[in-house]
Design a protein around this motif. Structure first.
Motif, PDB file in Angstrom:
ATOM      1  N   MET A  57       0.817  -1.206   0.000  1.00  0.00           N
ATOM      2  CA  MET A  57       0.000   0.000   0.000  1.00  0.00           C
ATOM      3  C   MET A  57       0.853   1.259   0.000  1.00  0.00           C
ATOM      4  N   ALA A  58       1.913   1.240   0.790  1.00  0.00           N
ATOM      5  CA  ALA A  58       2.785   2.417   0.890  1.00  0.00           C
ATOM      6  C   ALA A  58       3.464   2.740  -0.437  1.00  0.00           C
ATOM      7  N   LYS A  59       3.693   1.722  -1.246  1.00  0.00           N
ATOM      8  CA  LYS A  59       4.340   1.934  -2.549  1.00  0.00           C
ATOM      9  C   LYS A  59       3.346   2.279  -3.650  1.00  0.00           C
ATOM     10  N   ASN A  60       2.052   2.141  -3.354  1.00  0.00           N
ATOM     11  CA  ASN A  60       1.057   2.239  -4.424  1.00  0.00           C
ATOM     12  C   ASN A  60      -0.089   3.193  -4.110  1.00  0.00           C
ATOM     13  N   GLU A  61       0.223   4.254  -3.373  1.00  0.00           N
ATOM     14  CA  GLU A  61      -0.655   5.420  -3.222  1.00  0.00           C
ATOM     15  C   GLU A  61      -1.880   5.213  -2.348  1.00  0.00           C
ATOM     16  N   TYR A  62      -1.883   4.196  -1.502  1.00  0.00           N
ATOM     17  CA  TYR A  62      -2.983   4.030  -0.559  1.00  0.00           C
ATOM     18  C   TYR A  62      -2.678   4.776   0.732  1.00  0.00           C
ATOM     19  N   THR A  63      -3.738   5.199   1.420  1.00  0.00           N
ATOM     20  CA  THR A  63      -3.559   6.040   2.606  1.00  0.00           C
ATOM     21  C   THR A  63      -3.947   5.361   3.912  1.00  0.00           C
TER      22      THR A  63
END
Length: 486
Positions: A57-63
């Protein structure tokens, strides 16, 4: 005070950080623990799987990440939860434990804690404590009682004092207010009677309590609350008026799915739209997760077109973000592509399906395999629907009149298998790994549909013969447990 300020600064700098080019503030994955991990007392699977998910998630724009079953004695209890919370915050992902006051018709959600039967913030413990003074008609965790609302307040305080979390996802009275005590029934009447969805009168009681604790202890935190269905434009005015009592800092989570209404604005300031379109949990070695099998099962079912339609509506209706429900691990290739699709199509609703696939597939599977992989993913949704009635009744209880449909589905899965094998031979190393995880699923579909198409195993009286067929065909017994039919 210093601790509160530092926590708020961390959320602002990390938990709510987002690339400047994405128009939506909240981009959330919503999980149940058993969709992502296995149970083990030390929480080894829980921590490994969820840390892998947080990294992705951190690498793919999730918050933000919602975790139902955040604290569970069956996978490490408080110690594992503390470690996961610290890890998520360090990676810039706001972790939102699922918190519920509802232990009624759907399930025992646990309140704040699952798998620890004597924990004070397990909801069943609180219900037992109220038993001696139970009132006529009272059911479950009646929120008309001040003692239960105080339990919710203290539980939220404990949660924020104990874990480095940056929000909660609150569920209250899913399916409507079921308590039959006089006070609850009066509140139900005040909101215009039962709506068939959530009780907004309960939400108006409970969400402000949680929001108040966050305002005190974690002022930058994210409190989301489930409104279920019907959506606001189909709710009664009295119910919507109750929703307006909730502090503006809290964010309503609407089960938008594929609905759309641009003419009627939401009654509240903060809104996120939910789609049950995440993916499935086939990276775990079981046919179904141990709970919630009605939403999660072993299958390969890409949902990209559905996600594209949802994303278009989210932008049209000016939501503040989206929530992907029904979430499996991105180790499952259809989940992975789905989560990329949610980011890309909410950023640009005009993006075509072809352009999306051209952007994402080569990077994931390699240029040489791209055309085959696109064909594989494009064909699978319709084929999945054809095979599902047979797959779900793999014990032979499928409709005996569906042999031609089963035959057609079996041929389709055989073609998909050939295509996936061809693509695997051309793919990059990472692409091959992805395709090789899909191949067994396609083969399982094929075997079951061929059994249904044969006409030899219709009904429970032929289950012993069906077990022999499955064993010879290579269907894995550790997943389907057919050998016991013999």
């Amino acid at each position: 005070m210093l601790r509160t300020l530092l926590a708020s600064l961390t959320i602002l700098l990390l938990g709510q950080a987002r690339p400047a080019d994405h128009p939506l503030k909240h981009r959330i994955l919503w999980t149940w623990d058993t969709w992502i991990c296995e149970y083990d007392a030390a929480g080894k699977s829980y921590l490994q799987e969820y840390k892998d998910l947080v990294d992705w998630m951190a690498k793919n724009e999730y918050t933000a990440l919602v975790v139902w079953g955040f604290i569970d004695g069956r996978h490490g209890g408080e110690a594992a939860a503390k470690e996961l919370a610290r890890y998520a915050r360090g990676k810039g992902i706001a972790l939102l434990p699922g918190v519920s006051t509802d232990i009624g018709a759907y399930a025992a959600y646990g309140g704040f804690v699952l798998g620890l039967k004597d924990h004070p913030f397990n909801d069943e413990v609180q219900v037992r404590a109220m038993a001696a003074t139970k009132r006529p008609g009272e059911l479950n965790l009646c929120t008309s009682r001040p003692e239960n609302r105080e339990w919710l307040r203290k539980g939220t305080q404990w949660l924020l004092d104990t874990f480095e979390i940056d929000g909660v996802n609150l569920e209250v009275a899913e399916g409507g207010l079921r308590c039959q005590c006089a006070e609850c029934q009066e509140r139900a009447k005040a909101q215009g009677g039962p709506t068939g969805g959530a009780s907004f009168s309960d939400l108006s009681l409970c969400v402000p309590i949680v929001a108040d604790v966050f305002r005190e202890k974690r002022p930058g935190g994210l409190v989301t609350y489930a409104t279920y269905t019907p959506l606001w434009w189909d709710q009664k005015p009295a119910a919507l008026e109750m929703l307006r009592r909730i502090p503006e800092s809290a964010v309503a989570q609407w089960n938008l799915e594929l609905a759309c209404n641009e003419q009627v604005p939401s009654p509240v300031k903060g809104n996120v739209a939910l789609l049950h379109g995440g993916g499935e949990s086939y990276h775990l070695r079981r046919l179904r997760p141990e709970t919630w099998a009605f939403t999660q099962y072993r299958c390969f079912d890409p949902r990209i077109e559905q996600i594209r339609a949802f994303a278009t509506n989210v932008r049209k209706m000016k939501f503040d973000g989206f929530v992907a429900g029904d979430v499996g691990s991105p180790k499952n290739p259809d989940c992975e592509l789905a989560y990329h699709a949610l980011i890309d199509f909410t950023r640009d609703p005009e993006l075509s399906l072809g352009a999306f696939l051209k952007k994402r597939v080569p990077a994931l599977y390699g240029d040489a395999a791209t055309d085959d992989v696109v064909r594989l993913f494009t064909a699978q949704p319709a084929l999945h629907r054809k095979g599902l009635p047979f797959w779900q009744k793999h014990d032979g209880t499928w409709d005996a009149g569906g042999r031609e449909r089963a035959k057609e589905a079996a041929k389709g899965f055989a073609d998909q298998l050939a295509l996936a094998r061809a693509a695997s031979g051309k793919a990059s190393a990472d692409g091959k790994r992805r395709l090789d995880s899909i191949l067994p699923i396609l083969d399982e579909y094929r075997i079951i549909c061929e059994a249904a198409a044969s006409g030899q195993f219709d009904g429970t009286e032929t289950r012993a013969k069906l077990a022999e067929f499955y064993e010879k065909a290579g269907l894995p017994d550790d997943l389907y447990a057919f050998k016991k039919w013999k």
